[in-house]
Design an enzyme around this catalytic site. Structure first.
Site, mmCIF file in Angstrom:
data_model
loop_
_atom_site.group_PDB
_atom_site.id
_atom_site.type_symbol
_atom_site.label_atom_id
_atom_site.label_comp_id
_atom_site.label_asym_id
_atom_site.label_seq_id
_atom_site.Cartn_x
_atom_site.Cartn_y
_atom_site.Cartn_z
ATOM 1 N N LYS A 4 0.879 -1.191 -0.134
ATOM 2 C CA LYS A 4 -0.092 0.038 0.084
ATOM 3 C C LYS A 4 0.872 1.295 0.059
ATOM 4 C CE LYS A 4 -3.819 1.940 2.743
ATOM 5 N NZ LYS A 4 -4.679 1.895 3.840
ATOM 6 N N SER B 266 -9.708 2.458 2.989
ATOM 7 C CA SER B 266 -8.847 3.120 2.205
ATOM 8 C C SER B 266 -7.775 2.092 1.347
ATOM 9 C CB SER B 266 -7.954 4.050 3.038
ATOM 10 O OG SER B 266 -7.013 3.366 3.690
ATOM 11 N N SER C 45 -9.505 -0.128 7.200
ATOM 12 C CA SER C 45 -9.046 -0.017 5.750
ATOM 13 C C SER C 45 -8.484 -1.434 5.387
ATOM 14 C CB SER C 45 -8.220 1.077 5.675
ATOM 15 O OG SER C 45 -8.791 2.275 5.746
HETATM 16 N N1 GLN Z 1 -12.968 4.102 6.259
HETATM 17 C C1 GLN Z 1 -12.236 4.778 7.586
HETATM 18 C C2 GLN Z 1 -12.021 6.101 7.263
HETATM 19 O O1 GLN Z 1 -12.327 6.722 6.411
HETATM 20 C C3 GLN Z 1 -10.982 3.803 7.831
HETATM 21 C C4 GLN Z 1 -9.662 4.336 7.252
HETATM 22 C C5 GLN Z 1 -8.460 3.671 7.598
HETATM 23 O O2 GLN Z 1 -8.599 2.526 8.254
HETATM 24 N N2 GLN Z 1 -7.262 3.993 6.920
HETATM 25 O O3 GLN Z 1 -11.398 6.801 8.467
#
Ligand code: GLN
Length: 477
Positions: free
Chosen positions: A82, A157, A181
């Site tokens: 990532k 994400s 994420s």
């Molecule tokens: N979807 C979550 C957010 O928008 C999780 C983000 C993450 O785990 N990096 O914060």
């Protein structure tokens, strides 16, 4: 063996073929690079493909194997990383235009460990800008698409890592999970994703979103593969002050063992039912039934404070993010924009750079976090959110008194259409309702596929375990 066959193999199978000398790492790596060339125009899982670098590692592993050197079990199996994890010599953007063209001068600890174990790095995967989002649509470089249906989101994400693994572009990937994420993208792409115990995998070299929540972990197509990768990246790191000192639990042994007889599985009442798509609920209940058939004791547990988890998270995360993202100021690295008119003062350069470099979601959260931390509001917002966090930790502690693991659907719905929630931040945030409690409490979680919903799309099954008991995820998974 044809290339198509190689890309369909799990990492464990590839490792066995490599060890038996039936295939070389160059062949395996080449096969995956060819697959990327074939499908990634459509999927857009990768922001950067590091072909030369990956093949050089593969060649070195093949030469070392030919020379009879002792190699790591996964040596020669390629991986995608990532793009929020820094990689020496390979561009790292965090999905943001503000870091376009930046090439880090050092490796994250987990990348050092991948390299030391001989895993060729295929490239860097797409993400919502600075890992803020649940759909990968907030990337500064365009969205990733779900390989199951190219009109749908791959989660976020870490949509790039999940899509790369789901589309057979990589057998393994690294993700990061601050609020879901790793797990939510795994759920909507039919892959396996694990958020380790907070502190169980080094954060050194992760571009920070919310430091008290961030955790890197494995993405794969099988539970065993996730365990094999977890073992490579996990364990103490003196360069991360929050790294746990203890030895990593035997995750690979647990993945092989699979025994769940007598294990107490707690279904979290607050994470099922209303708000969850019917097909998701049906798939979840069927999976719980399978655990009962295998001899697990299924109990219901209640964690009332989870109802406030989302609200607390969306104060704590923006607060930490507003502070962490202050370093992107046009002075140190990445983008630098000078004001179009007027004097070129430091403050004006910072404003112009941040205005041009950050996308809407990053700006929204920086403003929210700055407000929540401001004098006069700190106790009302950040302070209250921290109290909720304590309540959530207590709910977990009570639940783990009566259950060895907790289970729930990973996400309330299957993959939604691109654009469907882009203009509605609250609807987007609701995707994380089941994954966020684990981050607030620091406990480990896994999402694995539990089949398809009635709409034909993958459903994720979430397992949560007490801190430092990551092995239980693998046993149950
Ligand atoms: N979807 C979550 C957010 O928008 C999780 C983000 C993450 O785990 N990096 O914060």
């Amino acid at each position: 063996m044809s290339d198509a066959t190689l890309t369909r193999r799990t990492a464990g199978e590839l490792a066995a073929l490599l060890q038996a000398g039936e295939v070389s790492s160059v062949e395996v790596t080449r096969a995956h690079l060819d697959r990327v060339a074939e499908v990634d125009d459509a999927v857009h899982a990768f922001l950067h493909v590091s072909e030369e670098n990956a093949l050089a590692t593969a060649q070195a592993v093949d030469a070392a194997r030919a020379a009879g050197e002792h190699l790591h079990g996964l040596a020669g199996v390629p991986i995608a990383v990532k793009d929020v994890v820094v990689t020496k010599g390979l561009p790292t953007t965090a999905g943001s235009r503000i870091l376009e063209g930046w090439v880090p001068p050092y490796d994250a600890t987990i990348v050092e460990r991948l390299r030391a174990s001989g895993l060729p790095i295929l490239g860097k995967t797409n993400l919502d800008e600075f890992a803020m989002g649940s759909s990968t649509e907030h990337s500064g470089y365009g969205p990733t698409r779900n390989p199951w249906d190219l009109d749908r989101i791959p989660g976020g994400s870490g949509g790039g890592s999940a899509a790369a693994v789901a589309a057979y572009e990589a057998p393994l990937a690294i993700g990061t999970d601050t609020g879901g994420s790793i797990r939510q993208p795994a759920a909507v792409t039919g892959t396996v994703g694990v958020k380790p115990t907070y502190g169980g995998v080094s954060r050194y070299g992760l571009i920070a979103l919310a430091s008290s929540l961030d955790q890197a972990g494995p993405v794969s197509r099988s539970v065993l593969d996730a365990a094999l990768l977890h073992e490579v990246i996990g364990g103490h790191d003196p360069r991360d002050s929050t790294s746990l000192p203890d030895a990593l639990p035997d995750v690979v042994g647990a993945a092989h063992d699979r025994e769940v007889r007598g294990l107490r599985v707690g279904v979290v009442r607050e994470l099922t039912g209303e708000g969850y798509q019917a097909g998701v609920r049906a798939s979840f209940e069927a999976a719980v039934g399978l655990l009962a058939d295998a001899g697990a004791e299924v109990v219901e547990v209640s964690c009332p404070s989870f109802a406030s988890a989302l609200a607390a998270y969306y104060l704590i995360l923006p607060s930490e993010a507003s502070s962490n993202l202050a370093r992107f100021d046009g002075m140190r690295y990445g983008l630098r924009v000078e004001p179009a008119t007027g004097p070129v003062t430091a403050e004006r350069v910072m404003a112009a750079t941040r205005g041009a470099g950050f996308g809407d979601e990053a700006k929204r959260r920086i403003i929210l976090g700055t407000y929540a931390l401001s004098a006069g509001y700190y106790d009302a917002y950040y302070g209250s959110a921290q109290k909720v966090r304590t309540l959530i930790q207590r709910d977990f502690a009570a639940a783990f008194d009566v259950a060895d693991v907790l289970v729930s659907p990973t996400a309330p719905t299957t993959a939604f259409k691109l654009g469907e929630k882009l203009d509605d931040p609250l609807a987007m945030y609701l995707n994380d309702v089941a994954t966020i409690p684990a981050n607030l409490a620091g406990v480990p979680g896994m999402s694995l596929p539990s089949g398809l919903s009635d709409d034909g799309l993958p459903v994720g099954f979430q397992i949560l375990a007490p801190a430092r008991a990551d092995d239980r995820l693998y046993r149950v998974g």
